[in-house]
Design an enzyme around this catalytic site. Structure first.
Site, PDB file in Angstrom:
ATOM      1  N   GLY A  36       0.823  -1.215   0.000  1.00  0.00           N
ATOM      2  CA  GLY A  36       0.000   0.000   0.000  1.00  0.00           C
ATOM      3  C   GLY A  36       0.845   1.248   0.000  1.00  0.00           C
ATOM      4  O   GLY A  36       0.532   2.226   0.684  1.00  0.00           O
ATOM      5  N   ALA A  37       1.924   1.243  -0.789  1.00  0.00           N
ATOM      6  CA  ALA A  37       2.898   2.335  -0.718  1.00  0.00           C
ATOM      7  C   ALA A  37       2.591   3.455  -1.694  1.00  0.00           C
ATOM      8  O   ALA A  37       3.360   4.392  -1.804  1.00  0.00           O
ATOM      9  CB  ALA A  37       4.294   1.791  -0.982  1.00  0.00           C
ATOM     10  N   ASN A  38       1.458   3.360  -2.401  1.00  0.00           N
ATOM     11  CA  ASN A  38       1.205   4.400  -3.395  1.00  0.00           C
ATOM     12  C   ASN A  38       0.750   5.712  -2.766  1.00  0.00           C
ATOM     13  O   ASN A  38       0.823   6.753  -3.387  1.00  0.00           O
ATOM     14  CB  ASN A  38       0.171   3.909  -4.429  1.00  0.00           C
ATOM     15  CG  ASN A  38      -1.140   3.577  -3.776  1.00  0.00           C
ATOM     16  OD1 ASN A  38      -1.190   2.741  -2.870  1.00  0.00           O
ATOM     17  ND2 ASN A  38      -2.206   4.225  -4.192  1.00  0.00           N
ATOM     18  N   THR A  39       0.319   5.653  -1.521  1.00  0.00           N
ATOM     19  CA  THR A  39      -0.224   6.858  -0.907  1.00  0.00           C
ATOM     20  C   THR A  39      -0.123   6.793   0.608  1.00  0.00           C
ATOM     21  O   THR A  39       0.223   5.752   1.169  1.00  0.00           O
ATOM     22  CB  THR A  39      -1.704   7.026  -1.347  1.00  0.00           C
ATOM     23  OG1 THR A  39      -2.195   8.253  -0.804  1.00  0.00           O
ATOM     24  CG2 THR A  39      -2.565   5.886  -0.825  1.00  0.00           C
ATOM     25  N   GLY A  40      -0.407   7.903   1.265  1.00  0.00           N
ATOM     26  CA  GLY A  40      -0.541   7.918   2.724  1.00  0.00           C
ATOM     27  C   GLY A  40       0.691   7.471   3.480  1.00  0.00           C
ATOM     28  O   GLY A  40       1.823   7.738   3.095  1.00  0.00           O
ATOM     29  N   ILE A  41       0.443   6.735   4.553  1.00  0.00           N
ATOM     30  CA  ILE A  41       1.519   6.268   5.425  1.00  0.00           C
ATOM     31  C   ILE A  41       2.529   5.426   4.647  1.00  0.00           C
ATOM     32  O   ILE A  41       3.740   5.617   4.761  1.00  0.00           O
ATOM     33  CB  ILE A  41       0.939   5.424   6.584  1.00  0.00           C
ATOM     34  CG1 ILE A  41       0.091   6.297   7.497  1.00  0.00           C
ATOM     35  CG2 ILE A  41       2.053   4.753   7.376  1.00  0.00           C
ATOM     36  CD1 ILE A  41      -0.626   5.523   8.598  1.00  0.00           C
ATOM     37  N   GLY A  42       2.017   4.516   3.833  1.00  0.00           N
ATOM     38  CA  GLY A  42       2.891   3.609   3.083  1.00  0.00           C
ATOM     39  C   GLY A  42       3.849   4.366   2.184  1.00  0.00           C
ATOM     40  O   GLY A  42       5.035   4.026   2.082  1.00  0.00           O
ATOM     41  N   SER A 165      -4.028  -0.829  14.672  1.00  0.00           N
ATOM     42  CA  SER A 165      -4.671   0.418  15.081  1.00  0.00           C
ATOM     43  C   SER A 165      -5.121   0.272  16.518  1.00  0.00           C
ATOM     44  O   SER A 165      -5.401  -0.832  16.984  1.00  0.00           O
ATOM     45  CB  SER A 165      -5.894   0.678  14.199  1.00  0.00           C
ATOM     46  OG  SER A 165      -6.688   1.700  14.761  1.00  0.00           O
ATOM     47  N   TYR A 191     -13.718  -3.387  10.547  1.00  0.00           N
ATOM     48  CA  TYR A 191     -12.391  -2.760  10.597  1.00  0.00           C
ATOM     49  C   TYR A 191     -11.736  -3.045  11.948  1.00  0.00           C
ATOM     50  O   TYR A 191     -10.603  -3.512  12.025  1.00  0.00           O
ATOM     51  CB  TYR A 191     -12.522  -1.245  10.367  1.00  0.00           C
ATOM     52  CG  TYR A 191     -11.192  -0.530  10.403  1.00  0.00           C
ATOM     53  CD1 TYR A 191     -10.346  -0.554   9.295  1.00  0.00           C
ATOM     54  CD2 TYR A 191     -10.771   0.161  11.539  1.00  0.00           C
ATOM     55  CE1 TYR A 191      -9.121   0.083   9.311  1.00  0.00           C
ATOM     56  CE2 TYR A 191      -9.542   0.804  11.566  1.00  0.00           C
ATOM     57  CZ  TYR A 191      -8.721   0.762  10.448  1.00  0.00           C
ATOM     58  OH  TYR A 191      -7.498   1.393  10.485  1.00  0.00           O
TER      59      TYR A 191
END
Ligand SMILES: *[C@@H]1O[C@H](CO)[C@@H](O)[C@H](O)[C@H]1NC(C)=O
Ligand SMILES: *[C@@H]1O[C@H](CO)[C@@H](O)[C@H](O)[C@H]1NC(C)=O
Length: 313
Positions: A36-42, A165, A191
């Site tokens: 999930g590195a395309n955006t946000g934390i990643g 989380s 979630y």
């Protein structure tokens, strides 16, 4: 006005006790995978690792968004050893292919950051017959990690970071939910449930990996305004973003605690722990610490992914 000042003070005070900018860890010669590195934390985790000289493999679902992230990270870090490999964590077959390619092409793997996750998804089944959010947030990362364990062991000392989380505190263990068999579907409930399973899994995996030089920890990155909101309606995004400016972290700030687990020398040799958003070790919920439940969860997931490797653990 006074309220605004107070809020700004609150925002400033939320600093973590560790700062990646002052951490000297050099990762030249090391290989890392960030999901999930395309955006946000990643994205920010991958960028920091690239700046430290690591060979970074971005594991993303979308080739277009993943490719854009790869190009940005290459430019911002000056590191051209940043690669994109697509994988859909909701598909066990896609994960198997991804892992097979990694094992074939990468002689070593020192760091696996299981960051990808989704929230707010409507109820949906995957091609394998699992609840989509459960597959994406838990079973997929579980499968991926097991398939890469031999490579991680071979490259030890190595680290696995599982982004969970603090919502796990409100999670309920519900094995019926794996295949979406609960009577009620509530995105928040699912979630929280997946995040609880993530914390339990990281503790179980750490026990099974004792003595191998592979450390596993889970982390609460803090409440971050990122693409995790992607699946919520626009009005919710607008409201959360307005409030969020003051009370939530930016994705760059959200990357700090996962990076602490991944690169800080303080975490070398530390395993089976839960790290809070301020980069301190914290106690996960009592349910998360229940080893009987944890074992049951681990074994159930191992069967569901019919993964010989994890069955042997
Ligand atoms: C999920 O967790 C959040 C935060 O911990 C909590 O506010 C929310 O009520 C929980 N939702 C459910 C359905 O348990
Ligand atoms: C969420 O967990 C916290 C801490 O355990 C608890 O105080 C709170 O009541 C829970 N909320 C819900 C909606 O379950």
């Amino acid at each position: 006005m006074v309220a605004l000042v107070l809020v700004l003070v609150v925002r400033v005070q939320r600093r973590a006790r560790w700062d990646p900018r002052t951490c000297p860890t050099d990762l030249r010669g090391k290989t890392a995978i960030v999901t999930g590195a395309n955006t946000g934390i990643g994205f920010h985790v991958a960028l920091d690792l690239a700046r430290r000289g690591a060979r970074v493999i971005l594991a993303c679902r979308c080739p277009v968004r993943g490719g854009a992230a790869r190009d940005r990270i290459r430019i911002q870090s000056g590191n051209h050893q940043v690669q994109l490999r697509t994988v859909d964590l909701g598909s066990m077959e896609s994960i198997r292919q991804f892992a097979q390619n990694i094992i074939k092409e990468e002689p070593e793997l020192h760091l696996l950051v299981n960051n990808a996750g989704a929230s707010g998804l409507p109820q949906k089944m995957t091609e394998d017959g699992f609840d989509l959010m459960f597959a994406t947030n838990h079973l997929g990362p579980f499968h991926l990690t097991n398939l890469l364990l031999d490579l991680l062991k071979l490259s030890a000392p190595s680290k696995i970071v599982i982004v969970a989380s603090s919502n796990h505190h409100n999670g309920t263990v519900d094995f019926r939910h794996f295949r979406g068999e609960s009577l009620v579907y509530h995105a928040d409930y699912v979630y929280n449930h997946t995040k609880l399973h993530n914390v339990m899994w990281s503790r179980q995996l750490a026990k099974r990996l004792e003595g191998t030089g592979v450390c596993v920890n889970s982390v609460h990155p803090g409440y971050v305004m990122t693409e995790v909101l992607r699946n919520y309606p626009l009005y919710i995004k607008v409201i959360v973003n307005m409030i969020g400016f003051f009370f939530f972290k930016s994705s760059e700030e959200g990357a700090v605690a996962p990076l602490y687990c991944a690169v800080s020398e303080e975490m070398d040799g530390v395993t089976g722990k839960y790290v809070d958003s301020d980069c301190s070790l914290a106690l996960p919920s009592a349910t998360a610490r229940d080893d009987t439940l944890g074992r049951e969860g681990f074994e159930t997931c191992a069967k569901l992914t019919s993964n010989k490797l994890s069955a042997n653990l």
